[in-house]
Design a protein around this motif. Structure first.
Motif, PDB file in Angstrom:
ATOM      1  N   MET A  39     -53.959 -33.367 -10.264  1.00  5.86           N
ATOM      2  CA  MET A  39     -54.832 -33.315  -9.096  1.00  5.86           C
ATOM      3  C   MET A  39     -54.655 -34.558  -8.240  1.00  5.86           C
ATOM      4  O   MET A  39     -54.559 -34.487  -7.006  1.00  5.86           O
ATOM      5  N   ILE A  40     -54.583 -35.719  -8.888  1.00  2.00           N
ATOM      6  CA  ILE A  40     -54.391 -36.970  -8.144  1.00  2.00           C
ATOM      7  C   ILE A  40     -53.065 -36.945  -7.403  1.00  2.00           C
ATOM      8  O   ILE A  40     -52.968 -37.289  -6.217  1.00  2.00           O
ATOM      9  N   GLN A  41     -52.007 -36.518  -8.106  1.00  2.00           N
ATOM     10  CA  GLN A  41     -50.690 -36.481  -7.475  1.00  2.00           C
ATOM     11  C   GLN A  41     -50.657 -35.485  -6.316  1.00  2.00           C
ATOM     12  O   GLN A  41     -50.008 -35.728  -5.294  1.00  2.00           O
ATOM     13  N   ALA A  42     -51.369 -34.352  -6.479  1.00  2.00           N
ATOM     14  CA  ALA A  42     -51.406 -33.360  -5.397  1.00  2.00           C
ATOM     15  C   ALA A  42     -52.093 -33.931  -4.164  1.00  2.00           C
ATOM     16  O   ALA A  42     -51.643 -33.731  -3.021  1.00  2.00           O
ATOM     17  N   ILE A  43     -53.209 -34.658  -4.387  1.00  2.00           N
ATOM     18  CA  ILE A  43     -53.921 -35.266  -3.261  1.00  2.00           C
ATOM     19  C   ILE A  43     -53.028 -36.271  -2.537  1.00  2.00           C
ATOM     20  O   ILE A  43     -52.926 -36.274  -1.304  1.00  2.00           O
ATOM     21  N   LEU A  44     -52.353 -37.108  -3.323  1.00  2.00           N
ATOM     22  CA  LEU A  44     -51.479 -38.117  -2.709  1.00  2.00           C
ATOM     23  C   LEU A  44     -50.311 -37.469  -1.971  1.00  2.00           C
ATOM     24  O   LEU A  44     -49.902 -37.935  -0.898  1.00  2.00           O
ATOM     25  N   LYS A  45     -49.777 -36.387  -2.538  1.00  5.02           N
ATOM     26  CA  LYS A  45     -48.658 -35.710  -1.887  1.00  5.02           C
ATOM     27  C   LYS A  45     -49.088 -35.080  -0.571  1.00  5.02           C
ATOM     28  O   LYS A  45     -48.371 -35.128   0.437  1.00  5.02           O
ATOM     29  N   ALA A  81     -64.287 -30.562   8.942  1.00  5.83           N
ATOM     30  CA  ALA A  81     -64.385 -30.111   7.545  1.00  5.83           C
ATOM     31  C   ALA A  81     -63.024 -29.764   6.958  1.00  5.83           C
ATOM     32  O   ALA A  81     -62.704 -30.141   5.812  1.00  5.83           O
ATOM     33  N   GLU A  82     -62.192 -29.068   7.722  1.00  7.30           N
ATOM     34  CA  GLU A  82     -60.887 -28.652   7.197  1.00  7.30           C
ATOM     35  C   GLU A  82     -60.000 -29.849   6.896  1.00  7.30           C
ATOM     36  O   GLU A  82     -59.350 -29.915   5.849  1.00  7.30           O
ATOM     37  N   LEU A  83     -59.995 -30.836   7.803  1.00  2.00           N
ATOM     38  CA  LEU A  83     -59.168 -32.020   7.594  1.00  2.00           C
ATOM     39  C   LEU A  83     -59.741 -32.882   6.471  1.00  2.00           C
ATOM     40  O   LEU A  83     -59.004 -33.480   5.685  1.00  2.00           O
ATOM     41  N   ARG A  84     -61.060 -32.930   6.360  1.00  5.13           N
ATOM     42  CA  ARG A  84     -61.688 -33.699   5.286  1.00  5.13           C
ATOM     43  C   ARG A  84     -61.341 -33.110   3.921  1.00  5.13           C
ATOM     44  O   ARG A  84     -61.033 -33.840   2.974  1.00  5.13           O
ATOM     45  N   ASP A  85     -61.345 -31.772   3.831  1.00  9.53           N
ATOM     46  CA  ASP A  85     -60.974 -31.124   2.576  1.00  9.53           C
ATOM     47  C   ASP A  85     -59.488 -31.306   2.270  1.00  9.53           C
ATOM     48  O   ASP A  85     -59.082 -31.352   1.111  1.00  9.53           O
ATOM     49  N   ARG A  86     -58.685 -31.390   3.300  1.00  9.94           N
ATOM     50  CA  ARG A  86     -57.244 -31.569   3.091  1.00  9.94           C
ATOM     51  C   ARG A  86     -56.920 -32.962   2.558  1.00  9.94           C
ATOM     52  O   ARG A  86     -56.157 -33.117   1.608  1.00  9.94           O
ATOM     53  N   LEU A  87     -57.512 -33.975   3.165  1.00  7.10           N
ATOM     54  CA  LEU A  87     -57.143 -35.355   2.824  1.00  7.10           C
ATOM     55  C   LEU A  87     -57.920 -35.892   1.620  1.00  7.10           C
ATOM     56  O   LEU A  87     -57.415 -36.732   0.892  1.00  7.10           O
ATOM     57  N   ARG A  88     -59.173 -35.461   1.452  1.00  8.33           N
ATOM     58  CA  ARG A  88     -60.004 -35.880   0.312  1.00  8.33           C
ATOM     59  C   ARG A  88     -60.003 -37.403   0.138  1.00  8.33           C
ATOM     60  O   ARG A  88     -59.589 -37.937  -0.900  1.00  8.33           O
TER      61      ARG A  88
END
Length: 282
Positions: A97-103, A155-162
Motif C-alpha cells: 500500500m505504501i509503495q502504491a501510494i508513492l508510485k 476530493a478526487e485528487l485528495r484520494d489519489r495523492l493521500r
C-alpha cells in the motif's frame, strides 16, 4: 280336532319366530361389537401411523440439521484458514500500500488540470503539479504558484495523492515491547485486541480496493480522452459512428467505475467511523 291342530301349528310357528328373532338380535349385537372393535383398532392404527410419520419428519429434520452443521463447520474452517492467510500477508499488504501510494504520487508529478477548483473556492487555470510533499502540493498555474494542503484539494485528487498516509502507515505498527510472561491481558482486552486487528485489516483491504479502482478510472479516463480525440478527428461517417460508439461505451464504463469507487469510499468512511469499543478500565 282340526282347530286344535291349527292352533298347535300356529304356536310352533310363533315359537320358531321368537327363537329366530332372538338369534338374529344376538347376531346383530355381535356384529355391532365387532364393528366397534374394528373402529377402535382403525383409530389406534391411525394414531400410530401419525406418530410414526411425526417421528419420520423429526428424523428428516435432524438429518437436515446435521448436514447444515457439517456445512457450517466446513465453512468456519475455511474462513479460519483464509483469516490466517490474510494475517500472514498483512505486513506485505501494508508495504504494498505504501509503495502504491508513492508510485501514484510519482506518476502524478507534472499532471495538468485545465481548471482546478480548490475546496476553499479558489480556481486555478492551467494548473500543473510542480512539487509534492507529505503535507502539501505546489501548483504552477496561469496566475502564479499556489501551495495547497491536503484538506484544500478536490476530493478526487485528495484520494489519489493521500498526503500524509505513507508516513502514517509506516509508523502505524509500533515496535512491540518485550512481554511480561506474568502479565497476561484480560479476556475482554484479548477480545478487543482481536476485534481491533480485524478492524484494521478490513480497513486496509478497503483502501487497496479503492486504490485499484482509482487506477482503473485513471486508465479508463485516458482511453476516454483518446476516444474523444479520435471521434473529433474522424472524417468519414462510418468512422465517426464507430469512434463515437466506442467513446460512449467507455464513458458508460467510466461512470459505472466512478459509482463503484464512490460507494467504496462511503463504506470506508463508515468503517473508519465505527471502530471497536474498548473494554472499560478496571
Amino acid at each position: 280336532m282340526g282347530t286344535k291342530l291349527f292352533l298347535f301349528f300356529i304356536g310352533i310357528v310363533i315359537v320358531i319366530g321368537l327363537m329366530w328373532g332372538l338369534s338374529y338380535s344376538e347376531a346383530v349385537d355381535r356384529l355391532t361389537g365387532d364393528l366397534g372393535s374394528v373402529t377402535r383398532s382403525t383409530e389406534l392404527a391411525g394414531r400410530q401411523t401419525q406418530t410414526q410419520q411425526e417421528q419420520l419428519d423429526l428424523r428428516i429434520q435432524a438429518n437436515s440439521l446435521l448436514e447444515t452443521l457439517k456445512t457450517k463447520t466446513a465453512e468456519k474452517e475455511s474462513l479460519g484458514s483464509e483469516v490466517r492467510e490474510l494475517e500472514a500477508v498483512e505486513p506485505r499488504l501494508a508495504e504494498a500500500m505504501i509503495q502504491a501510494i508513492l508510485k501514484v504520487r510519482e506518476s502524478s508529478a507534472g499532471m495538468v488540470f485545465p481548471e482546478l477548483v480548490l475546496a476553499k473556492g479558489a480556481t486555478l487555470k492551467n494548473a500543473r503539479i510542480q512539487r509534492l510533499t507529505e503535507e502539501s502540493v505546489t501548483f504552477q498555474h496561469s496566475e502564479g504558484v499556489t501551495v495547497a494542503r491536503a484538506d484544500d484539494l478536490p476530493a478526487e485528487l485528495r484520494d489519489r495523492l493521500r498526503l500524509g498516509e505513507a508516513v502514517a502507515k509506516s509508523k502505524a505498527e509500533p515496535v512491540a515491547e518485550p512481554e511480561d510472561p506474568l502479565a497476561k491481558p484480560s479476556p475482554e482486552m484479548a477480545a478487543y485486541n482481536e476485534r481491533m486487528k480485524q478492524y484494521r485489516k478490513k480497513g486496509l483491504e478497503m483502501q487497496l480496493v479503492i486504490e485499484r479502482l482509482s487506477n482503473e478510472i485513471r486508465s479508463l479516463g485516458s482511453e476516454v480522452y483518446k476516444a474523444e480525440n479520435e471521434a473529433e478527428s474522424a472524417t468519414s461517417a462510418t468512422q465517426k459512428f464507430y469512434t463515437r460508439t466506442r467513446r460512449d461505451q467507455l464513458k458508460v464504463q467510466l461512470a459505472a467505475l466512478q459509482r463503484t469507487l464512490d460507494e467504496a469510499r462511503i463504506e470506508l468512511r463508515r468503517h473508519e467511523a465505527t471502530p471497536p469499543d474498548a473494554p472499560p478500565r478496571r
